[in-house]
Design a protein around this motif. Structure first.
Motif, PDB file in Angstrom:
ATOM      1  N   ILE A 175       0.838  -1.204   0.000  1.00  0.00           N
ATOM      2  CA  ILE A 175       0.000   0.000   0.000  1.00  0.00           C
ATOM      3  C   ILE A 175       0.871   1.251   0.000  1.00  0.00           C
ATOM      4  O   ILE A 175       0.627   2.208  -0.755  1.00  0.00           O
ATOM      5  CB  ILE A 175      -0.961  -0.025   1.203  1.00  0.00           C
ATOM      6  CG1 ILE A 175      -2.006  -1.126   1.020  1.00  0.00           C
ATOM      7  CG2 ILE A 175      -1.629   1.331   1.390  1.00  0.00           C
ATOM      8  CD1 ILE A 175      -2.926  -1.304   2.210  1.00  0.00           C
TER       9      ILE A 175
ATOM     10  N   TRP B 298       1.159   4.011  -3.040  1.00  0.00           N
ATOM     11  CA  TRP B 298       0.747   5.378  -2.716  1.00  0.00           C
ATOM     12  C   TRP B 298       1.812   6.401  -3.108  1.00  0.00           C
ATOM     13  O   TRP B 298       1.493   7.548  -3.455  1.00  0.00           O
ATOM     14  CB  TRP B 298       0.454   5.474  -1.223  1.00  0.00           C
ATOM     15  CG  TRP B 298       0.205   6.874  -0.755  1.00  0.00           C
ATOM     16  CD1 TRP B 298      -0.975   7.554  -0.816  1.00  0.00           C
ATOM     17  CD2 TRP B 298       1.165   7.757  -0.184  1.00  0.00           C
ATOM     18  NE1 TRP B 298      -0.808   8.826  -0.302  1.00  0.00           N
ATOM     19  CE2 TRP B 298       0.493   8.974   0.100  1.00  0.00           C
ATOM     20  CE3 TRP B 298       2.514   7.657   0.133  1.00  0.00           C
ATOM     21  CZ2 TRP B 298       1.133  10.068   0.669  1.00  0.00           C
ATOM     22  CZ3 TRP B 298       3.156   8.738   0.703  1.00  0.00           C
ATOM     23  CH2 TRP B 298       2.466   9.929   0.961  1.00  0.00           C
TER      24      TRP B 298
ATOM     25  N   CYS C 298      -2.721   4.462  -8.630  1.00  0.00           N
ATOM     26  CA  CYS C 298      -3.969   4.884  -7.984  1.00  0.00           C
ATOM     27  C   CYS C 298      -5.017   3.770  -8.064  1.00  0.00           C
ATOM     28  O   CYS C 298      -5.738   3.497  -7.085  1.00  0.00           O
ATOM     29  CB  CYS C 298      -4.498   6.144  -8.662  1.00  0.00           C
ATOM     30  SG  CYS C 298      -3.603   7.658  -8.250  1.00  0.00           S
TER      31      CYS C 298
ATOM     32  N   LEU D  38      -4.333   0.827  -5.631  1.00  0.00           N
ATOM     33  CA  LEU D  38      -4.750   0.968  -4.239  1.00  0.00           C
ATOM     34  C   LEU D  38      -6.115   0.331  -4.001  1.00  0.00           C
ATOM     35  O   LEU D  38      -6.381  -0.198  -2.907  1.00  0.00           O
ATOM     36  CB  LEU D  38      -4.780   2.455  -3.858  1.00  0.00           C
ATOM     37  CG  LEU D  38      -3.423   3.143  -3.755  1.00  0.00           C
ATOM     38  CD1 LEU D  38      -3.596   4.651  -3.571  1.00  0.00           C
ATOM     39  CD2 LEU D  38      -2.617   2.567  -2.598  1.00  0.00           C
ATOM     40  N   ILE D  39      -6.987   0.358  -5.012  1.00  0.00           N
ATOM     41  CA  ILE D  39      -8.295  -0.287  -4.870  1.00  0.00           C
ATOM     42  C   ILE D  39      -8.133  -1.804  -4.742  1.00  0.00           C
ATOM     43  O   ILE D  39      -8.769  -2.455  -3.894  1.00  0.00           O
ATOM     44  CB  ILE D  39      -9.193   0.067  -6.067  1.00  0.00           C
ATOM     45  CG1 ILE D  39      -9.374   1.583  -6.167  1.00  0.00           C
ATOM     46  CG2 ILE D  39     -10.543  -0.627  -5.955  1.00  0.00           C
ATOM     47  CD1 ILE D  39     -10.155   2.020  -7.391  1.00  0.00           C
TER      48      ILE D  39
ATOM     49  N   SER E  50      -6.598  -2.774  -1.325  1.00  0.00           N
ATOM     50  CA  SER E  50      -7.587  -2.668  -0.238  1.00  0.00           C
ATOM     51  C   SER E  50      -8.531  -3.871  -0.239  1.00  0.00           C
ATOM     52  O   SER E  50      -9.017  -4.281   0.819  1.00  0.00           O
ATOM     53  CB  SER E  50      -8.387  -1.373  -0.385  1.00  0.00           C
ATOM     54  OG  SER E  50      -7.539  -0.250  -0.309  1.00  0.00           O
TER      55      SER E  50
ATOM     56  N   SER F 196     -13.308   2.109   2.235  1.00  0.00           N
ATOM     57  CA  SER F 196     -12.177   2.777   1.587  1.00  0.00           C
ATOM     58  C   SER F 196     -12.393   3.008   0.098  1.00  0.00           C
ATOM     59  O   SER F 196     -11.581   3.692  -0.539  1.00  0.00           O
ATOM     60  CB  SER F 196     -10.902   1.950   1.780  1.00  0.00           C
ATOM     61  OG  SER F 196     -11.025   0.686   1.143  1.00  0.00           O
TER      62      SER F 196
ATOM     63  N   ASN G 256     -10.530   5.837  -2.413  1.00  0.00           N
ATOM     64  CA  ASN G 256      -9.680   5.271  -3.463  1.00  0.00           C
ATOM     65  C   ASN G 256     -10.180   5.671  -4.855  1.00  0.00           C
ATOM     66  O   ASN G 256      -9.380   5.916  -5.767  1.00  0.00           O
ATOM     67  CB  ASN G 256      -9.633   3.754  -3.342  1.00  0.00           C
ATOM     68  CG  ASN G 256      -8.810   3.298  -2.156  1.00  0.00           C
ATOM     69  OD1 ASN G 256      -7.882   3.995  -1.723  1.00  0.00           O
ATOM     70  ND2 ASN G 256      -9.148   2.139  -1.604  1.00  0.00           N
TER      71      ASN G 256
ATOM     72  N   SER H  39      -8.216   7.998  -7.584  1.00  0.00           N
ATOM     73  CA  SER H  39      -8.087   7.466  -8.945  1.00  0.00           C
ATOM     74  C   SER H  39      -8.640   8.448  -9.976  1.00  0.00           C
ATOM     75  O   SER H  39      -8.084   8.589 -11.073  1.00  0.00           O
ATOM     76  CB  SER H  39      -8.820   6.128  -9.052  1.00  0.00           C
ATOM     77  OG  SER H  39      -8.278   5.193  -8.144  1.00  0.00           O
TER      78      SER H  39
ATOM     79  N   SER I 131      -3.229  13.239  -2.016  1.00  0.00           N
ATOM     80  CA  SER I 131      -2.411  12.157  -1.459  1.00  0.00           C
ATOM     81  C   SER I 131      -1.983  12.443  -0.021  1.00  0.00           C
ATOM     82  O   SER I 131      -1.717  11.500   0.734  1.00  0.00           O
ATOM     83  CB  SER I 131      -1.178  11.938  -2.343  1.00  0.00           C
ATOM     84  OG  SER I 131      -0.315  13.073  -2.291  1.00  0.00           O
TER      85      SER I 131
ATOM     86  N   HIS J 122      -5.024  11.336   1.897  1.00  0.00           N
ATOM     87  CA  HIS J 122      -5.516  10.014   1.539  1.00  0.00           C
ATOM     88  C   HIS J 122      -4.843   8.917   2.361  1.00  0.00           C
ATOM     89  O   HIS J 122      -5.516   7.990   2.846  1.00  0.00           O
ATOM     90  CB  HIS J 122      -5.286   9.761   0.044  1.00  0.00           C
ATOM     91  CG  HIS J 122      -5.648   8.380  -0.387  1.00  0.00           C
ATOM     92  ND1 HIS J 122      -4.745   7.319  -0.373  1.00  0.00           N
ATOM     93  CD2 HIS J 122      -6.831   7.854  -0.844  1.00  0.00           C
ATOM     94  CE1 HIS J 122      -5.341   6.239  -0.791  1.00  0.00           C
ATOM     95  NE2 HIS J 122      -6.596   6.530  -1.096  1.00  0.00           N
TER      96      HIS J 122
ATOM     97  N   LEU K 131      -6.712   6.394   4.836  1.00  0.00           N
ATOM     98  CA  LEU K 131      -6.761   4.971   4.491  1.00  0.00           C
ATOM     99  C   LEU K 131      -6.244   4.103   5.630  1.00  0.00           C
ATOM    100  O   LEU K 131      -6.840   3.065   5.960  1.00  0.00           O
ATOM    101  CB  LEU K 131      -5.953   4.724   3.214  1.00  0.00           C
ATOM    102  CG  LEU K 131      -5.986   3.308   2.641  1.00  0.00           C
ATOM    103  CD1 LEU K 131      -7.386   2.951   2.174  1.00  0.00           C
ATOM    104  CD2 LEU K 131      -4.995   3.172   1.487  1.00  0.00           C
TER     105      LEU K 131
END
Length: 454
Positions: free
Chosen positions: A315, A319, A359, A362-363, A366, A383, A387, A391, A413, A416, A420
């Motif tokens: 992660i 990021w 970006c 990250l989805i 998660s 989340s 996310n 994105s 960011s 974020h 997160l």
């Protein structure tokens, strides 16, 4: 008849004389007129030349009567004049009294207005003079003297205290996400050791990049660039932070965390720092450096490298690409001046694609968290909005490729990541649930063994 005859010859002569004068006068009138004009013109030139000689004589032999040049009036009428001496830095101000003409006496109102103008000009001159003196002192070369009161602030900027705080916070998040009971002593030792290691790495990084930082507006005010501290003091500070930090992680926490801290210092100072001027691969190496602190927090709590540690590192790894690529997009001129090889400078298209790619990653990361039994299934759901938003900003940055979209992605960011991690911590599976699940699995396994036994 006799009388007329007697006086006829003289009359005849007189008539001839008059007739001669008429003929000659009519002929010579134009010539005489031209001659008179020439004489008058010559006399005029002679008179002007005489006056010129007279003025030259007066100005050379009588200094009091010499003409003086009228000073050029300034845009703001000021009764003060500054005379700057060469041997002194002080400015001497002389007051010039206004002289009124003899044939036009000043009235009371005009004199009052002049006095007001003199006072206002004096006030403005007094306010401008120290500012000019200060600006002149600032432009002069002077020796930088280190005072003990300024030392903490200088060392804080040398160690990049804000970046160090971010590193410690991600390491703390990794410690908090570990599926073990919380140990306060171990947590404090791990946080302190990680912070000291980060201070050492940042100080060595600034020591190596002094000639390059001096060419960039973003880094030209760093302590080593400005000469506020010596390079020897910077190296001594880095050593005094690095050695105790690694020793604290190794002896006070566990050897695995100490080894990760030492490896991260080496990776940041000996690999990432020189690669910034060689290849764009430095961004990927720097992302690995930023992904190690949460792994150190996890290993400090558990003493082992598990799937949860790798997920937290992933992660942080993903990021950093939208965060740093968006930041470097607005600093392309600075990086070019400093001689750094960055994606935003040499490969702008790749810079935007990589930011958007991570970006979206990250989805997916998660979503993997509940699969690895680190969080509950509510974490990917909660989340998902943040996310998706980052994105969307990554897509805007990829499509527009301007300063506005890059700034929006960068500032997004900043909030974020803590958001997160906070959501991930709230959705974390508790240690008791995992223990009960382990006992349940152990009980089922024991029953199966009993059934198999005769």
């Amino acid at each position: 008849m006799s009388a007329a005859r007697r006086y006829s010859p003289p009359r005849a002569l007189a008539g001839l004389f008059v007739w001669h004068l008429k003929n000659t006068g009519i002929r010579q009138i134009p010539c005489q007129f031209v001659h008179l004009c020439r004489v008058a013109n010559n006399r005029l030139i002679t008179f002007q030349y005489f006056n010129f000689l007279k003025r030259m004589y007066v100005t050379q032999y009588n200094k009091d009567l010499s003409q003086r040049a009228k000073p050029k009036s300034d845009s703001v009428a000021s009764p003060f004049r500054e005379l700057q001496q060469f041997d002194q830095e002080k400015k001497v101000i002389h007051k010039i009294r206004p002289i009124s003409p003899v044939h036009q006496p000043l009235s009371e109102t005009s004199s009052r207005n002049e006095l007001r103008e003199m006072k206002s000009a004096a006030e403005t001159e007094d306010s401008v003079t120290p500012v000019r003196a200060e600006s002149k002192d600032d432009r002069q070369w002077k020796e930088m003297k280190l005072r003990l009161d300024d030392l903490p602030g200088i060392l804080a900027r040398l160690s990049k205290i804000k970046l160090t705080a971010l590193v410690v916070s991600t390491a703390s998040a990794g410690f908090a996400m570990a599926p073990v009971p919380f140990d306060l002593t171990c947590f404090l030792l791990a946080s302190l050791g990680t912070g000291l290691a980060s201070c050492a790495a940042n100080s060595i990084n600034q020591f190596f990049e002094v000639p390059f930082d001096s060419n960039m507006n973003r880094t030209k005010n760093r302590p080593l660039v400005r000469g506020q501290i010596s390079p020897l003091l910077a190296v001594c500070f880095a050593a005094s932070c690095g050695v105790p930090g690694i020793a604290l992680l190794t002896l006070g926490v566990n050897p695995l965390t100490g080894a990760l801290g030492a490896f991260n210092i080496f990776l940041y100072t000996c690999c990432y720092t020189p690669m910034k001027r060689m290849s764009i691969a430095n961004t990927w190496v720097g992302a690995v450096v930023g992904a190690i602190p949460p792994v150190m927090g996890w290993t400090a709590a558990t003493g082992s490298l598990d799937a949860g540690a790798l997920l937290l590192g992933g992660i942080l790894y993903s990021w950093q690409f939208p965060h740093f690529n968006a930041l470097s997009w607005g600093l392309r001129e600075d990086y070019s001046r400093g001689g750094y090889c960055m994606m935003s400078v040499t490969h702008p298209g790749l810079c935007r694609r990589v930011a958007l790619r991570h970006c979206l990653a990250l989805i997916g990361l998660s979503t993997v968290a509940p699969v690895l039994d680190i969080t509950t299934w509510t974490f990917p759901v909660i989340s998902l909005p943040i996310n998706l938003y980052i994105s969307y900003l990554g897509f805007r940055f990829y499509r527009d490729a301007d300063r506005s979209s890059s700034r929006k992605l960068f500032f997004c960011s900043l909030w974020h990541l803590p958001m997160l991690l906070l959501v991930m911590f709230t959705c974390k599976k508790s240690f008791l649930e995992k223990e009960d699940k382990g006992d349940l699995l152990g009980g089922n396994h024991g029953r199966a063994m009993e059934i198999r036994l005769p």
